[in-house]
Design a protein around this motif. Sequence first.
Motif, mmCIF file in Angstrom:
data_model
loop_
_atom_site.group_PDB
_atom_site.id
_atom_site.type_symbol
_atom_site.label_atom_id
_atom_site.label_comp_id
_atom_site.label_asym_id
_atom_site.label_seq_id
_atom_site.Cartn_x
_atom_site.Cartn_y
_atom_site.Cartn_z
ATOM 1 N N HIS A 127 0.894 -0.960 -0.009
ATOM 2 C CA HIS A 127 -0.073 -0.002 -0.105
ATOM 3 C C HIS A 127 0.885 1.323 0.005
ATOM 4 O O HIS A 127 1.739 1.274 0.862
ATOM 5 C CB HIS A 127 -0.746 -0.015 1.171
ATOM 6 N N VAL A 128 0.512 2.321 -0.789
ATOM 7 C CA VAL A 128 1.159 3.385 -1.147
ATOM 8 C C VAL A 128 0.174 4.606 -0.658
ATOM 9 O O VAL A 128 -0.738 4.672 -1.606
ATOM 10 C CB VAL A 128 2.097 3.757 -2.112
ATOM 11 N N GLY A 129 0.206 5.156 0.430
ATOM 12 C CA GLY A 129 -0.673 6.427 0.574
ATOM 13 C C GLY A 129 -0.945 7.306 -0.426
ATOM 14 O O GLY A 129 0.086 7.628 -1.085
ATOM 15 N N PRO A 130 -1.774 8.079 -0.354
ATOM 16 C CA PRO A 130 -2.000 9.339 -1.121
ATOM 17 C C PRO A 130 -0.960 10.408 -1.151
ATOM 18 O O PRO A 130 -0.317 10.588 -0.248
ATOM 19 C CB PRO A 130 -3.304 9.991 -0.673
ATOM 20 N N ALA A 131 -0.435 10.752 -2.412
ATOM 21 C CA ALA A 131 0.729 11.896 -2.361
ATOM 22 C C ALA A 131 1.980 11.239 -1.471
ATOM 23 O O ALA A 131 2.688 12.116 -0.788
ATOM 24 C CB ALA A 131 0.082 13.070 -1.861
ATOM 25 N N THR A 132 2.311 9.991 -1.711
ATOM 26 C CA THR A 132 3.449 9.609 -1.094
ATOM 27 C C THR A 132 4.309 9.006 -1.934
ATOM 28 O O THR A 132 3.917 8.291 -3.243
ATOM 29 C CB THR A 132 2.924 8.372 -0.163
ATOM 30 N N SER A 133 5.689 9.004 -1.683
ATOM 31 C CA SER A 133 6.846 8.547 -2.451
ATOM 32 C C SER A 133 7.360 7.667 -1.482
ATOM 33 O O SER A 133 7.772 7.888 -0.573
ATOM 34 C CB SER A 133 7.406 9.564 -2.992
#
Length: 151
Positions: A56-62
């Motif tokens: 999972h990669v959260g919103p606005a995340t790198s």
Amino acid sequence: MTDARARGTAAWHGRIEHVRGSDLGSDTVQTSGMRRYEAISGKSVGSERLWMGRTHVGPATSSGDHHHGEAETAIYIVSGHPVFVFADGEDEVRVETAPGDYIFVPPYVPHREENPSPDEEAVVVIARSTQEGIVVNLPSLWADVGRPAES
């Protein structure tokens, strides 16, 4: 079942392992900006040549830059529009994806995942050609990865 039949199948019949989505383990190597969940591995089901899980990669995340050692990595995009970034010479290459797409990451290739969406989580399913989820975090896409010499 006859004794002969039982003896004949015992040597080659294993059992199917069932891992529920709600039972995935998070005790894996992590990279900043993302959360990995292990489903199939040597540790969880006794696999010998395969690792599979969900990230999972959260919103606005790198995520941080990383590679997966000797493992070939296949990625299936479940939801969101993650971007996979890698270096090609001096250039940074960005591969934009959508649900239903697949990505292949060869062994030792430094990369990162980004989720440019301001409000939607990106979820992917990952399969690797090793029984454990190898993750080597790096300071940059251009870092020396210590790849073994080819024979």
